[in-house]
Design a protein around this motif. Sequence first.
Motif, PDB file in Angstrom:
ATOM      1  N   ARG A 402      74.460  84.021  90.490  1.00 31.56           N
ATOM      2  CA  ARG A 402      75.526  84.262  91.469  1.00 31.56           C
ATOM      3  C   ARG A 402      75.419  83.283  92.631  1.00 31.56           C
ATOM      4  O   ARG A 402      76.422  82.691  93.058  1.00 31.56           O
ATOM      5  CB  ARG A 402      75.432  85.700  91.988  1.00 31.56           C
ATOM      6  CG  ARG A 402      76.423  86.046  93.101  1.00 31.56           C
ATOM      7  CD  ARG A 402      75.969  87.278  93.838  1.00 31.56           C
ATOM      8  NE  ARG A 402      74.668  87.057  94.488  1.00 31.56           N
ATOM      9  CZ  ARG A 402      73.805  88.019  94.775  1.00 31.56           C
ATOM     10  NH1 ARG A 402      74.075  89.283  94.471  1.00 31.56           N
ATOM     11  NH2 ARG A 402      72.645  87.722  95.366  1.00 31.56           N
ATOM     12  N   ASP A 403      74.224  83.077  93.141  1.00 36.03           N
ATOM     13  CA  ASP A 403      74.038  82.163  94.259  1.00 36.03           C
ATOM     14  C   ASP A 403      74.370  80.728  93.863  1.00 36.03           C
ATOM     15  O   ASP A 403      74.932  79.959  94.659  1.00 36.03           O
ATOM     16  CB  ASP A 403      72.605  82.249  94.777  1.00 36.03           C
ATOM     17  CG  ASP A 403      72.281  83.616  95.386  1.00 36.03           C
ATOM     18  OD1 ASP A 403      73.228  84.372  95.700  1.00 36.03           O
ATOM     19  OD2 ASP A 403      71.079  83.927  95.537  1.00 36.03           O
ATOM     20  N   ALA A 406      78.071  80.423  93.809  1.00 36.04           N
ATOM     21  CA  ALA A 406      78.622  80.432  95.170  1.00 36.04           C
ATOM     22  C   ALA A 406      78.514  79.072  95.841  1.00 36.04           C
ATOM     23  O   ALA A 406      79.281  78.774  96.767  1.00 36.04           O
ATOM     24  CB  ALA A 406      77.909  81.499  96.000  1.00 36.04           C
TER      25      ALA A 406
END
Length: 442
Positions: A402-403, A406
Amino acid sequence: MKILIAATPLTGHVNPMLAIGRAAAARGDDVIVLTDPAFQAKVEAAGLNFAPYADNGSASFLETTLPAGPERFRHEFQRRFIDPMPVQTAALKALIAANAPDVIVAGSMFLGVLPLLLDTAPRPPIITANISFLFLDRPDHAPVGLGLPPARDRTELARYAALKAGMDAAFTNPVRAYADAQLARLGVPPLPASLPHSVVVLPDLFLQPTVPGFEYDYGPLPQSVRFIGLLQPPTPAADLPDWWPELERANAEGKPVALVTQGTLANADFGALVEPTLTALADRDDLLVLATTGGRPIEALRGPIPANTRVARFLPFRELLPRVSVLITNGGYGSVSQALANGVPIVSAGLTEDKAEVNARIGWSGAGINLATNTPSADALRVAVTRVLDEPSFRQQAAALRDAFAARDAMTGILGAIDDLARTGSVLRGGASAAVPLARSA
């Protein structure tokens, strides 16, 4: 700027291309979308210009007379993606002549761009936006399509080489020969490599909608390949289901939420995944289970709906996934990417189309469990879902991905690439990019 978008007429292929088209149109570009008339209303609802070509059902063709295996997969692949090539190419050439687009953006399985890429005639720059895993030939010589993780030792290298020889004979080489015959009839040279590898290396730019952490290490990549992060499809306007407040209440109370889907293509038989998942989790009073039928009638689900389960034909994944604790999926690349971009760990089970490869990456990345079957049992699903919910490592790895997602703005990267190519007019003729490797893009 004039942009011509070419999309294979399948929902999972059209939606990402419409997202690109809407972003380009929003900043003032003139966008034309070429696809089958079945998607005309959807294209025009997105505020984009529509141009038709007759796919005649090729993209959605499913072979029913052959058993599962390389011969069936080859037949489906040829019918779906190679047979439409001449009509796609003719439509592209007509639109180029009539509209003089500055850039063409094509979905990765819209093979009508291949004759343009292989020809030496002048053409606009061509960007390919992938809608699946990165299907380059692998340095460990694992055959593409079987869902094999990277080889760990010499024994696996030898096994992969033997498997590749069989796959080359049954699928890769016949498909390449079939495509080369189509290309010859169109008066252009043959492919420089296998068809999947050629699709990646021939365009002036190849956009891979993921992050490096969800792809194998291929070593030096062609200079045209860029990782762009999540290509978020547009969210259609739709009312939230009447049970949505229950979801919000579950989130507020810290109650885990499981979502199961078979996507919009491989969903003819809910007995493959959705129904056994509902059975597997039916006694979990501590769990809210959500299911989507991918547009099919809810009544197509056989058997009673468990008390802890809520069902809808469509669900807005953009709003839903941040509220989900685990995704159970057959491995559609778009759904998997959206889940990982939201830090949602996954239980996957599917081997059709590209799903064996997508699901292998789920297991290899540590962000979920790959059951490696088309027909998981309720017991196997129960155990896998329990592990993903209870063992922190899956959530931690999903959070790391997820990071990474992002940190990338896919649409900014895509529009920037379009601008760069339109401004410079820089193209690599006749597949020259295949011979120019460059280190992996960050």
